[in-house]
Write a protein that holds these residues in place. Structure first.
Motif, PDB file in Angstrom:
ATOM      1  N   SER A 163      -6.892   6.754  -9.794  1.00  0.00           N
ATOM      2  CA  SER A 163      -6.677   6.357 -11.181  1.00  0.00           C
ATOM      3  C   SER A 163      -7.777   5.455 -11.715  1.00  0.00           C
ATOM      4  O   SER A 163      -7.860   5.227 -12.917  1.00  0.00           O
ATOM      5  N   GLY A 164      -8.591   4.900 -10.823  1.00  0.00           N
ATOM      6  CA  GLY A 164      -9.594   3.922 -11.221  1.00  0.00           C
ATOM      7  C   GLY A 164      -9.173   2.508 -10.904  1.00  0.00           C
ATOM      8  O   GLY A 164      -9.965   1.574 -11.009  1.00  0.00           O
ATOM      9  N   ASP A 165      -7.921   2.334 -10.518  1.00  0.00           N
ATOM     10  CA  ASP A 165      -7.399   1.026 -10.125  1.00  0.00           C
ATOM     11  C   ASP A 165      -7.101   1.091  -8.633  1.00  0.00           C
ATOM     12  O   ASP A 165      -6.087   1.652  -8.205  1.00  0.00           O
ATOM     13  N   ASP A 166      -7.992   0.535  -7.816  1.00  0.00           N
ATOM     14  CA  ASP A 166      -7.864   0.655  -6.363  1.00  0.00           C
ATOM     15  C   ASP A 166      -6.561   0.063  -5.830  1.00  0.00           C
ATOM     16  O   ASP A 166      -5.941   0.634  -4.923  1.00  0.00           O
ATOM     17  N   GLU A 167      -6.139  -1.064  -6.373  1.00  0.00           N
ATOM     18  CA  GLU A 167      -4.910  -1.681  -5.872  1.00  0.00           C
ATOM     19  C   GLU A 167      -3.688  -0.830  -6.217  1.00  0.00           C
ATOM     20  O   GLU A 167      -2.796  -0.620  -5.375  1.00  0.00           O
ATOM     21  N   ALA A 168      -3.648  -0.314  -7.439  1.00  0.00           N
ATOM     22  CA  ALA A 168      -2.536   0.546  -7.833  1.00  0.00           C
ATOM     23  C   ALA A 168      -2.532   1.834  -7.002  1.00  0.00           C
ATOM     24  O   ALA A 168      -1.470   2.311  -6.582  1.00  0.00           O
ATOM     25  N   ASP A 169      -3.706   2.379  -6.736  1.00  0.00           N
ATOM     26  CA  ASP A 169      -3.803   3.589  -5.925  1.00  0.00           C
ATOM     27  C   ASP A 169      -3.325   3.326  -4.495  1.00  0.00           C
ATOM     28  O   ASP A 169      -2.638   4.155  -3.894  1.00  0.00           O
ATOM     29  N   THR A 170      -3.693   2.172  -3.963  1.00  0.00           N
ATOM     30  CA  THR A 170      -3.298   1.836  -2.591  1.00  0.00           C
ATOM     31  C   THR A 170      -1.788   1.633  -2.499  1.00  0.00           C
ATOM     32  O   THR A 170      -1.152   2.052  -1.526  1.00  0.00           O
ATOM     33  N   ALA A 171      -1.215   1.007  -3.514  1.00  0.00           N
ATOM     34  CA  ALA A 171       0.241   0.852  -3.556  1.00  0.00           C
ATOM     35  C   ALA A 171       0.913   2.218  -3.601  1.00  0.00           C
ATOM     36  O   ALA A 171       1.948   2.441  -2.955  1.00  0.00           O
ATOM     37  N   ARG A 172       0.324   3.126  -4.350  1.00  0.00           N
ATOM     38  CA  ARG A 172       0.898   4.467  -4.447  1.00  0.00           C
ATOM     39  C   ARG A 172       0.814   5.201  -3.110  1.00  0.00           C
ATOM     40  O   ARG A 172       1.731   5.949  -2.740  1.00  0.00           O
ATOM     41  N   ILE A 173      -0.270   4.995  -2.388  1.00  0.00           N
ATOM     42  CA  ILE A 173      -0.403   5.593  -1.055  1.00  0.00           C
ATOM     43  C   ILE A 173       0.737   5.119  -0.156  1.00  0.00           C
ATOM     44  O   ILE A 173       1.394   5.911   0.532  1.00  0.00           O
ATOM     45  N   ASN A 174       0.992   3.812  -0.152  1.00  0.00           N
ATOM     46  CA  ASN A 174       2.079   3.284   0.674  1.00  0.00           C
ATOM     47  C   ASN A 174       3.438   3.826   0.238  1.00  0.00           C
ATOM     48  O   ASN A 174       4.296   4.130   1.072  1.00  0.00           O
ATOM     49  N   GLN A 175       3.640   3.947  -1.058  1.00  0.00           N
ATOM     50  CA  GLN A 175       4.905   4.496  -1.556  1.00  0.00           C
ATOM     51  C   GLN A 175       5.081   5.948  -1.097  1.00  0.00           C
ATOM     52  O   GLN A 175       6.185   6.366  -0.729  1.00  0.00           O
ATOM     53  N   THR A 176       3.990   6.684  -1.129  1.00  0.00           N
ATOM     54  CA  THR A 176       4.041   8.086  -0.716  1.00  0.00           C
ATOM     55  C   THR A 176       4.366   8.200   0.767  1.00  0.00           C
ATOM     56  O   THR A 176       5.241   8.984   1.178  1.00  0.00           O
ATOM     57  N   ILE A 177       3.684   7.417   1.574  1.00  0.00           N
ATOM     58  CA  ILE A 177       3.939   7.449   3.022  1.00  0.00           C
ATOM     59  C   ILE A 177       5.367   7.003   3.310  1.00  0.00           C
ATOM     60  O   ILE A 177       6.065   7.601   4.148  1.00  0.00           O
ATOM     61  N   GLU A 178       5.821   5.980   2.617  1.00  0.00           N
ATOM     62  CA  GLU A 178       7.191   5.491   2.798  1.00  0.00           C
ATOM     63  C   GLU A 178       8.202   6.603   2.522  1.00  0.00           C
ATOM     64  O   GLU A 178       9.219   6.734   3.226  1.00  0.00           O
ATOM     65  N   HIS A 179       7.935   7.411   1.506  1.00  0.00           N
ATOM     66  CA  HIS A 179       8.834   8.522   1.161  1.00  0.00           C
ATOM     67  C   HIS A 179       9.035   9.459   2.351  1.00  0.00           C
ATOM     68  O   HIS A 179      10.175   9.876   2.643  1.00  0.00           O
TER      69      HIS A 179
END
Length: 212
Positions: free
Chosen positions: A169-185
């Motif tokens: 998205s251009g926001d590294d922190e938001a993207d990294t949070a999304r990665i963790n959310q995806t893995i958590e799923h």
């Protein structure tokens, strides 16, 4: 020996359930490189071998400090991998993805606080590297979640999720949070099969240590 390996492969194929293969096929049809968002389940070794039966792919790994052991690991994995890529070799990862290759990459470990941000993983701050979005952006790749589970009756499942939309998205922190959310799923589907022994929460923002 070759015959034995072949028979073992046929046996595993009979016990393999595949979900979401269409996501891989679509990305390849579009001429895109694929960054497989990997996850450290306790079936990681057999999962990697089964994945090698489905497609040619490279895997990012941390080289062993012992050169002899590292060479043996690479030789063994060479039976089902197209190649190994040291996790420090970002340039090679990008080159492979731009060439339309498939690359397995698992950012779900605590590699320290350098080049990482603290984002939630199961509600607990977890030091998570931000490189995933950078690799995807520079490699112009589709990011496809990839999980592997053990099923009853000696069976296995490989599940490919839909490509992450609007990523990076251009926001590294938001993207990294999304990665963790995806893995958590995907971990929530079989939490008992996740490799919690990797001390995912080793570092904390306040310097505290969860593990003693």
């Amino acid at each position: 020996m070759a015959g034995s390996f072949s028979n073992h492969r046929i046996d595993l194929d009979k016990r393999l359930v595949i979900k979401g293969m269409e996501h891989i096929e679509q990305a390849r049809a579009d001429g895109k490189g694929v960054l497989l968002l990997g996850m450290h389940f306790n079936s990681i070794d057999v999962g990697s071998r089964l994945l090698g039966y489905l497609m040619d792919f490279y895997a990012v790994y941390r080289p062993n400090d012992n050169r002899v052991i590292d060479r043996l690991i690479n030789q063994g994995r060479g039976n089902y991998l197209k190649g190994n890529v040291p996790r420090s070799d970002i340039r090679q990862m990008i080159r492979l993805l731009r060439n339309g290759e498939v690359l397995w990459y698992a950012p779900d470990q605590d590699y320290g606080i350098a080049h990482a941000v603290f984002v939630p993983f199961f509600g607990i701050p977890a030091a998570t590297i931000t490189a995933t979005s950078r690799i995807a952006r520079m490699g112009k790749a589709r990011v496809i979640p990839t999980a592997h589970y053990r099923l009853p009756g000696g069976r296995y499942q490989i599940e490919f999720g839909p490509p992450l939309e609007n990523f990076p998205s251009g926001d590294d922190e938001a993207d990294t949070a999304r990665i963790n959310q995806t893995i958590e799923h995907y971990v929530r589907k079989h939490p008992e099969q996740y490799l919690w022994v990797h001390k995912r929460f080793k570092h904390q923002p306040d310097g505290a240590h969860i593990y003693r």
